[in-house]
Structure formats: C-alpha cells, structure tokens
Enzyme design. Structure first.
Site, PDB file in Angstrom:
ATOM      1  N   ASN A 106       0.852  -1.191   0.000  1.00 18.86           N
ATOM      2  CA  ASN A 106       0.000   0.000   0.000  1.00 18.86           C
ATOM      3  C   ASN A 106       0.882   1.233   0.000  1.00 18.86           C
ATOM      4  O   ASN A 106       1.996   1.204   0.524  1.00 18.86           O
ATOM      5  CB  ASN A 106      -0.894   0.012   1.244  1.00 18.86           C
ATOM      6  CG  ASN A 106      -1.829   1.220   1.289  1.00 18.86           C
ATOM      7  OD1 ASN A 106      -2.413   1.599   0.261  1.00 18.86           O
ATOM      8  ND2 ASN A 106      -1.967   1.830   2.443  1.00 18.86           N
ATOM      9  N   HIS A 108       0.798   5.109   1.424  1.00 23.19           N
ATOM     10  CA  HIS A 108       0.066   5.920   2.400  1.00 23.19           C
ATOM     11  C   HIS A 108       0.716   7.302   2.464  1.00 23.19           C
ATOM     12  O   HIS A 108       1.940   7.416   2.535  1.00 23.19           O
ATOM     13  CB  HIS A 108       0.114   5.239   3.779  1.00 23.19           C
ATOM     14  CG  HIS A 108      -0.649   5.978   4.816  1.00 23.19           C
ATOM     15  ND1 HIS A 108      -2.026   5.958   4.874  1.00 23.19           N
ATOM     16  CD2 HIS A 108      -0.234   6.786   5.816  1.00 23.19           C
ATOM     17  CE1 HIS A 108      -2.422   6.728   5.877  1.00 23.19           C
ATOM     18  NE2 HIS A 108      -1.364   7.234   6.465  1.00 23.19           N
ATOM     19  N   SER A 135       4.737   6.770   2.485  1.00 26.68           N
ATOM     20  CA  SER A 135       5.341   5.475   2.835  1.00 26.68           C
ATOM     21  C   SER A 135       4.722   4.382   1.978  1.00 26.68           C
ATOM     22  O   SER A 135       3.515   4.382   1.740  1.00 26.68           O
ATOM     23  CB  SER A 135       5.057   5.124   4.300  1.00 26.68           C
ATOM     24  OG  SER A 135       5.442   6.162   5.171  1.00 26.68           O
TER      25      SER A 135
HETATM   26  C1  GAR Z   1      -2.891   9.048  -2.580  1.00 25.14           C
HETATM   27  O1  GAR Z   1      -2.381  10.224  -2.026  1.00 25.14           O
HETATM   28  C2  GAR Z   1      -2.663   7.884  -1.638  1.00 25.14           C
HETATM   29  O2  GAR Z   1      -1.461   7.942  -0.937  1.00 25.14           O
HETATM   30  C3  GAR Z   1      -3.838   8.025  -0.715  1.00 25.14           C
HETATM   31  O3  GAR Z   1      -4.913   8.412  -1.525  1.00 25.14           O
HETATM   32  C4  GAR Z   1      -4.418   9.112  -2.664  1.00 25.14           C
HETATM   33  C5  GAR Z   1      -4.952   8.427  -3.897  1.00 25.14           C
HETATM   34  O4  GAR Z   1      -4.651   9.165  -5.044  1.00 25.14           O
HETATM   35  N1  GAR Z   1      -4.106   6.801  -0.030  1.00 25.14           N
HETATM   36  C6  GAR Z   1      -4.630   6.732   1.174  1.00 25.14           C
HETATM   37  O5  GAR Z   1      -4.966   7.699   1.809  1.00 25.14           O
HETATM   38  C7  GAR Z   1      -4.815   5.327   1.690  1.00 25.14           C
HETATM   39  N2  GAR Z   1      -5.331   5.345   3.013  1.00 25.14           N
HETATM   40  P1  GAR Z   1      -4.642   8.461  -6.470  1.00 25.14           P
HETATM   41  O6  GAR Z   1      -6.005   7.748  -6.617  1.00 25.14           O
HETATM   42  O7  GAR Z   1      -4.527   9.603  -7.443  1.00 25.14           O
HETATM   43  O8  GAR Z   1      -3.494   7.511  -6.510  1.00 25.14           O
END
Ligand code: GAR
Length: 209
Positions: A106, A108, A135
C-alpha cells in the site's frame, strides 16, 4: 515479470504511475488487472483506455466476504501474483489479507508510523511538522501498520494548506511507489531474499529504509 493487480477507489494517479513504470520490458512487474470498488472511478476508464484489463465491483448490497471473494476471483483469473493498493479506500478483511499474505503493498500519504488513517496532511500541518511525506508498506490486518518498505520526504512550507502539501507529497508518491514495487517484485524471484520478506512481514515496525 511478476503480474501485478492494482486496487483503486478514485483518481488513480498512483496506478497510472505504476502503469507507466511497467511499460519498459525490463520492469520486473507488469500490470495484469486494475480493479475498483467504485465503478465510476476515473482511474478505471483511464486504465481501460490503455488496454489494461479492468474489473469493477461495488460492495453495496452484499456481505463483505462476498464482495472480497469476487475481487479475489478476478485477481486470480488474471494471474495476479502481487497486489498494489493505490488509493483503495476500504479496509481489507483479515481473511483476504491472509490469502495474499506478504503480497499486498500500500502507499500511504504520511511518514508512517505517524498519521495512520485519514486526513494525514491536515494532521501534519496542525502538528506543525516541518517534514511530511509518504510510505510504501506491506499490508497486514491492522490499518497502515505493516512493515515500511520505503519512504520519501518533502518539506512542509509556511502557510501550507492540506491541498498544497498533498500535491507536493503526491509527486513523491509517483516516484516512490514504482521504485519500491520494482525492488519488491525482484525479491519475489530471488530465493535468498524470500527470508527477508517473511521477516519484514512479522516485524512490527521498521523505520525508513
Ligand atoms: C494518494 O495520495 C494515496 O497515498 C492516498 O490516496 C491518494 C490516492 O490518489 N491513499 C490513502 O490515503 C490510503 N489510506 P490516487 O487515486 O490519485 O493515486
């Protein structure tokens, strides 16, 4: 090349970064499936346009086990060996995580173990942190608690909003995730590294690598 399945819920910019990274034939992973809990996810349409197999399954109106069994079946029939969560905003059950133990990563948007869960950027600003980041970690049953495989840092600037900080972190997410996934995919074929991976799985928390 290890077959990668990517789970998304929305925009899918990290998924797109992984797809772009996998274009050169010497990348150790290839994207076999992009799956989503949200049939309207913008990233699904983009992936389909790239000629990548996609799968959408809303969890609405069915038990979680049934929803996850459908995702699992789609991943397995696509030959997926390794799963990347990329903005997948749903907690996977212990059963699902157990079936893919050590094979789910994942990304984060915080420097874990700080700020597990949601609103990471707002929390970093409120805490007056001077450094933020992202991370990549192994997924275990517990939210955002698996071994950290890689991190990237950015400065928090005076007057930053959560949006401005999120955008700065996102640039680094797009660089970090492909790099860590490539390293991880390589270790999957190297028996001497298999032990390191299984150790990383049981160690509670590893500081940045
Ligand atoms: C990203 O910033 C990711 O790190 C976060 O959501 C966003 C998704 O953007 N993930 C979390 O918060 C997981 N708990 P994306 O759909 O454009 O990749």
């Amino acid at each position: 090349r290890r077959k990668l399945g990517i789970l998304i819920s929305g925009r899918g910019s990290n998924m797109a970064a992984l797809v772009e990274a996998a274009r050169p034939s010497d990348c150790p992973f290839e994207v076999a499936l992009v799956a989503s809990d949200n049939p309207e996810a913008a990233g699904l349409a983009w992936a389909a346009e790239q000629g990548i197999a996609t799968f959408a399954q809303s969890p609405k109106g069915m038990p979680k086990a049934e929803y996850e069994a459908r995702i699992d079946a789609a991943l397995r029939s696509a030959g997926v060996e390794l799963i990347a969560l990329a903005g997948y905003m749903r907690l996977l059950s212990p059963g699902f995580v157990g079936r893919w133990a050590g094979r789910i990563l994942n990304i984060h948007p915080s420097l874990l173990p700080k700020y597990k869960g949601l609103d990471t950027h707002a929390r970093a600003i409120v805490a007056e942190d001077t450094v933020a980041g992202c991370s990549v970690h192994l997924v275990t049953e517990e939210l955002d608690a698996g071994a950290v495989l890689g991190q990237a840092k950015v400065p928090v600037l005076t007057g930053d909003t959560a949006e401005a900080l999120a955008a700065r972190v996102l640039v680094e997410e797009h660089r970090l995730y492909p790099r860590v996934l490539a390293e991880f995919a390589r270790t999957m074929t190297d028996p001497s590294l298999a032990r390191v991976r299984s150790l990383a799985l049981v160690l509670p928390e590893v500081e940045e690598t």
